[in-house]
Design a protein around this motif. Sequence first.
Motif, PDB file in Angstrom:
ATOM      1  N   LEU A 122       8.989  26.257  14.956  1.00  9.67           N
ATOM      2  CA  LEU A 122       7.846  25.063  14.625  1.00  9.67           C
ATOM      3  C   LEU A 122       8.536  24.053  13.726  1.00  9.67           C
ATOM      4  O   LEU A 122       8.122  22.881  13.904  1.00  9.67           O
ATOM      5  CB  LEU A 122       6.868  26.005  13.526  1.00  9.67           C
ATOM      6  N   GLY A 127      16.833  37.294  15.352  1.00  9.08           N
ATOM      7  CA  GLY A 127      16.310  36.069  15.959  1.00  9.08           C
ATOM      8  C   GLY A 127      15.344  35.420  15.082  1.00  9.08           C
ATOM      9  O   GLY A 127      14.798  35.807  13.960  1.00  9.08           O
ATOM     10  N   ILE A 167      16.758  29.142  23.486  1.00  5.04           N
ATOM     11  CA  ILE A 167      16.758  28.841  25.023  1.00  5.04           C
ATOM     12  C   ILE A 167      15.398  29.332  25.630  1.00  5.04           C
ATOM     13  O   ILE A 167      14.930  28.694  26.599  1.00  5.04           O
ATOM     14  CB  ILE A 167      17.770  29.558  25.778  1.00  5.04           C
ATOM     15  N   GLU A 168      14.779  30.374  25.365  1.00  2.78           N
ATOM     16  CA  GLU A 168      13.541  30.923  25.671  1.00  2.78           C
ATOM     17  C   GLU A 168      12.467  30.151  25.596  1.00  2.78           C
ATOM     18  O   GLU A 168      11.465  29.894  26.160  1.00  2.78           O
ATOM     19  CB  GLU A 168      13.070  32.405  25.206  1.00  2.78           C
ATOM     20  N   GLN A 169      12.607  29.416  24.099  1.00  2.00           N
ATOM     21  CA  GLN A 169      11.627  28.589  23.749  1.00  2.00           C
ATOM     22  C   GLN A 169      11.749  27.150  24.443  1.00  2.00           C
ATOM     23  O   GLN A 169      10.998  26.103  23.899  1.00  2.00           O
ATOM     24  CB  GLN A 169      11.459  28.314  22.250  1.00  2.00           C
ATOM     25  N   GLY A 170      12.829  26.996  25.200  1.00  2.00           N
ATOM     26  CA  GLY A 170      13.055  25.608  25.848  1.00  2.00           C
ATOM     27  C   GLY A 170      13.395  24.552  25.010  1.00  2.00           C
ATOM     28  O   GLY A 170      13.460  23.250  25.348  1.00  2.00           O
ATOM     29  N   PHE A 171      14.538  24.929  24.316  1.00  2.00           N
ATOM     30  CA  PHE A 171      15.586  24.130  23.645  1.00  2.00           C
ATOM     31  C   PHE A 171      16.710  23.862  24.290  1.00  2.00           C
ATOM     32  O   PHE A 171      17.214  24.927  25.183  1.00  2.00           O
ATOM     33  CB  PHE A 171      15.747  24.681  22.189  1.00  2.00           C
ATOM     34  N   GLU A 172      17.556  22.890  24.460  1.00  2.00           N
ATOM     35  CA  GLU A 172      18.747  22.823  24.689  1.00  2.00           C
ATOM     36  C   GLU A 172      19.706  23.287  23.629  1.00  2.00           C
ATOM     37  O   GLU A 172      19.441  22.699  22.482  1.00  2.00           O
ATOM     38  CB  GLU A 172      19.242  21.430  25.170  1.00  2.00           C
ATOM     39  N   ARG A 174       7.780  23.079  28.070  1.00  2.00           N
ATOM     40  CA  ARG A 174       9.033  22.338  27.331  1.00  2.00           C
ATOM     41  C   ARG A 174      10.019  21.997  28.329  1.00  2.00           C
ATOM     42  O   ARG A 174      10.979  21.309  28.191  1.00  2.00           O
ATOM     43  CB  ARG A 174       9.589  23.456  26.653  1.00  2.00           C
ATOM     44  N   ARG A 219      10.157  21.860  16.190  1.00  4.46           N
ATOM     45  CA  ARG A 219       9.176  21.098  16.923  1.00  4.46           C
ATOM     46  C   ARG A 219       8.353  20.090  16.226  1.00  4.46           C
ATOM     47  O   ARG A 219       7.918  19.058  16.697  1.00  4.46           O
ATOM     48  CB  ARG A 219       8.069  22.092  17.544  1.00  4.46           C
ATOM     49  N   ARG A 259      19.602  32.866  22.126  1.00  8.68           N
ATOM     50  CA  ARG A 259      18.709  33.230  23.188  1.00  8.68           C
ATOM     51  C   ARG A 259      17.262  32.852  22.878  1.00  8.68           C
ATOM     52  O   ARG A 259      16.703  32.461  23.865  1.00  8.68           O
ATOM     53  CB  ARG A 259      18.907  34.915  23.269  1.00  8.68           C
ATOM     54  N   GLU A 260      16.833  32.957  21.830  1.00  4.59           N
ATOM     55  CA  GLU A 260      15.350  32.696  21.355  1.00  4.59           C
ATOM     56  C   GLU A 260      15.147  31.203  21.837  1.00  4.59           C
ATOM     57  O   GLU A 260      14.101  30.912  22.193  1.00  4.59           O
ATOM     58  CB  GLU A 260      14.919  33.222  20.291  1.00  4.59           C
ATOM     59  N   GLU A 310      12.403  34.812  15.778  1.00  2.00           N
ATOM     60  CA  GLU A 310      10.974  35.299  16.263  1.00  2.00           C
ATOM     61  C   GLU A 310      10.125  35.679  15.026  1.00  2.00           C
ATOM     62  O   GLU A 310       8.935  35.462  15.007  1.00  2.00           O
ATOM     63  CB  GLU A 310      11.071  36.616  17.048  1.00  2.00           C
ATOM     64  N   GLU A 356      13.036  42.956  18.110  1.00  2.00           N
ATOM     65  CA  GLU A 356      12.420  42.018  17.213  1.00  2.00           C
ATOM     66  C   GLU A 356      11.046  42.042  17.312  1.00  2.00           C
ATOM     67  O   GLU A 356      10.223  41.952  16.258  1.00  2.00           O
ATOM     68  CB  GLU A 356      12.594  40.449  17.975  1.00  2.00           C
TER      69      GLU A 356
END
Lengths: 246, 246, 246, 246
Positions: free
Chosen positions: B166, B158, B195-200, D169, B169, B192-193, B160, A196
């Motif tokens: 945004l 992804g 999850i990395e960004q803090g979403f469930e 987060r 959020r 994956r992204e 990204e 990416e």
Amino acid sequence: MNIKTAITASLLILSQAISGMTHAALPDPGLHVEKGRTALVITDPQNDFLSPKGVTWGVVGKSVTANNTVENIETLLKSAKANGIPVFISPHYYFPHDHGWQFEGALEKLMHNIGMFDRKDALSVEGFEGSGADWLERYKPYIEDGKTVVTSPHKVYGPETNDLVLQLRKRGIDKVILAGMSANLCTESHMRELIEQGFEVAVVEDATAAAQVEEGDGYAAALVNFRYIANTVWTTKEAAQAIRGN
Amino acid sequence: MNIKTAITASLLILSQAISGMTHAALPDPGLHVEKGRTALVITDPQNDFLSPKGVTWGVVGKSVTANNTVENIETLLKSAKANGIPVFISPHYYFPHDHGWQFEGALEKLMHNIGMFDRKDALSVEGFEGSGADWLERYKPYIEDGKTVVTSPHKVYGPETNDLVLQLRKRGIDKVILAGMSANLCTESHMRELIEQGFEVAVVEDATAAAQVEEGDGYAAALVNFRYIANTVWTTKEAAQAIRGN
Amino acid sequence: MNIKTAITASLLILSQAISGMTHAALPDPGLHVEKGRTALVITDPQNDFLSPKGVTWGVVGKSVTANNTVENIETLLKSAKANGIPVFISPHYYFPHDHGWQFEGALEKLMHNIGMFDRKDALSVEGFEGSGADWLERYKPYIEDGKTVVTSPHKVYGPETNDLVLQLRKRGIDKVILAGMSANLCTESHMRELIEQGFEVAVVEDATAAAQVEEGDGYAAALVNFRYIANTVWTTKEAAQAIRGN
Amino acid sequence: MNIKTAITASLLILSQAISGMTHAALPDPGLHVEKGRTALVITDPQNDFLSPKGVTWGVVGKSVTANNTVENIETLLKSAKANGIPVFISPHYYFPHDHGWQFEGALEKLMHNIGMFDRKDALSVEGFEGSGADWLERYKPYIEDGKTVVTSPHKVYGPETNDLVLQLRKRGIDKVILAGMSANLCTESHMRELIEQGFEVAVVEDATAAAQVEEGDGYAAALVNFRYIANTVWTTKEAAQAIRGN
């Protein structure tokens, strides 16, 4: 996976193999190793994954052993060092405050439950040496030679939460030879994020390994995604040749 | 995959199923749907993946048909709209300048070779309607209702490279129900992204599908990684129940 | 800024100028333009910033006029095209759904209030031509020549929400000559993010401009930060020389 | 800034103040502190910025003293701890390998030249205590209370290269009260990136400070950008009230 599902999956695999599906062959763009632009990146070369005493050995040990992963990672390290290919390590650590997260995905929850990669504090190395979070002993001469770049820890699976991408760019790297643990989690997430971010990535398929549990074979899954997504997939032998050949 | 490899893989699956490996059962953290914090995100609901006329139907058609993917995505859209769960679409477009990239991973190269998701220009819709890049016709009432948020296109797999994170959020969303195409590429990279960004993230396993080619079964790979990484994995029926139940 | 604060600020500036502070001179690392690795990136070359009819002309017009920004951006475009330096445009658009955001920073709120950069839909160009979101007319020959890369819109100020970084990397670019609107918002946020992503950045200080309002002079602020953060700061004349000289 | 430029800038400021420009007043969206969703984030509360013995005191000392920055940061820490507002620290460290970067922006080069924030190794705390990279002594009781979350170091100015966004987060935080050093570099880059990531941000304008050198007043620049970009700007007194009032 229960037996019925397993049989179904097996029949699917076999029928696919027989039917050939040769018309759909995927391209293999390849990766040309160029000195000064190419690095070796290793994810999680730590005891908790690679030592028989590590907390995950019960589920990854067979895969690590079958692939000869421990030796293959060392071959890559030795080969990179001998040929002037810079080495970057992206480790995985958890600190006490990480255990205060309010939600986690399945494997994050598991890793926290079993105390994987736990450290006392980012500013303490008390009890670190030889712990599950420490490097596998045989890799220390390569990692601690004063030249290897050890990034900050990634906190989920990918390098989104550490400085790997910046460290690579600050040294002019745009091609990555990727290996380490574990195949479908941190290694694959590193592959995906590096792609990416506009890197070329060759994954070394036998210098990694993964959990194989009832819910699914992480290594088999990773192999498929490496082939679909990376610029190319190499064996350790092929990677070592490519590194020497530049 | 050649026949020898296929037999080996099948034997591994069967032996795993028999041996049980029940001690390693993964946790399933679950996801509790809360109105105002939860959204439905669909990746690539476009003709090139989901229509028999699309350029990838030859390799994804069987999986789309087997999963009932087209109907299941519609069930999710209908269910979300009926229950006040906002819908976000993350599309995939390629413009002429994207064909000037100097390097590509395997599937990126393939997608460019077959003209997948091609559009004439970001500021032109000439020839767009009904093209491979357009929405599947039956989804248009849901996507074009003036409420659905359509993000900029992602450019690899992804989010990204687009504004999905945004947009979520900015509307207070921190939980995502994820579906769409294709399972091991864009859907998994979105999982994956996020999850990395803090979403469930809950992935809907039968509202997606993937290529199944000689080099590997993308859908089988995705199922493993959904289970390992997401907060939970649902069927469409379970997702619709969870959406109604809030 | 009230008069008392203004006098205080002025005295500070003057006393600093007199005292010299020569001991603290900042380094100027410079940027060497290399063909094939260097691109020109322009942020927001759109009517709402650069045309007297644009919605922000009342607050940016003086700065645009004083800097000769419109002509300087054209000089850069002409110079890049004549010397084989690829051009990337990072535009700013808002769609109806963006007006549904639940919270905004000060300038985001202002931009939404005045309908800045508004478009009807990402898949519609109805009413677009000549609107505030459209390119300044005189730039169209450069932007629409079939070679310029126009990225997806950024949605706040920086390229975090679009594909600029990927587009640059996919063409082997690691050095950026940066200009466009407005100096302390999108231009500066692009500079900061490109630096975080490991690019070298030269900012062209008179091919940009900014709002100058009671609450502060955006252009003066940007000049300070360009000097502190970028690899170097050029005038348009210096940039054109550097581009020709490669 | 030479004297001619300084006089020009001063005249501009004064004429603006006199002309009023009241028609262009910026909105002030504000930030409502909600317990469980709001955190205090401090950048670089380290000796090299805040102690008279730190390597940058010569250029930031006046600003730190004028703003009462050291005490104000402590007031924020004390206030947050007393009212159940979680505290996150984003530190700045450089390791030996960071000195091998092939290119740097102006201030990055300066920081490396003067050995700012230098540590021996990420896995060593030898010589760390009391060094320029260590916390200001008076902040240690707050930072080392077992509750404060200390992220990995950022490596340029913003949190793009560390885990701050994820850590926030994972604890359900979407509103940030931001302070620390230095105003136009790390603090402002944190503000910008947090806004890009969809957080609401209130900046505390007198719990920060910046370098003021011949090339420009970093603090004056930051004040302008805080006002333009953040959701709101508070004094320490206002921030403490907002924290208590929740």
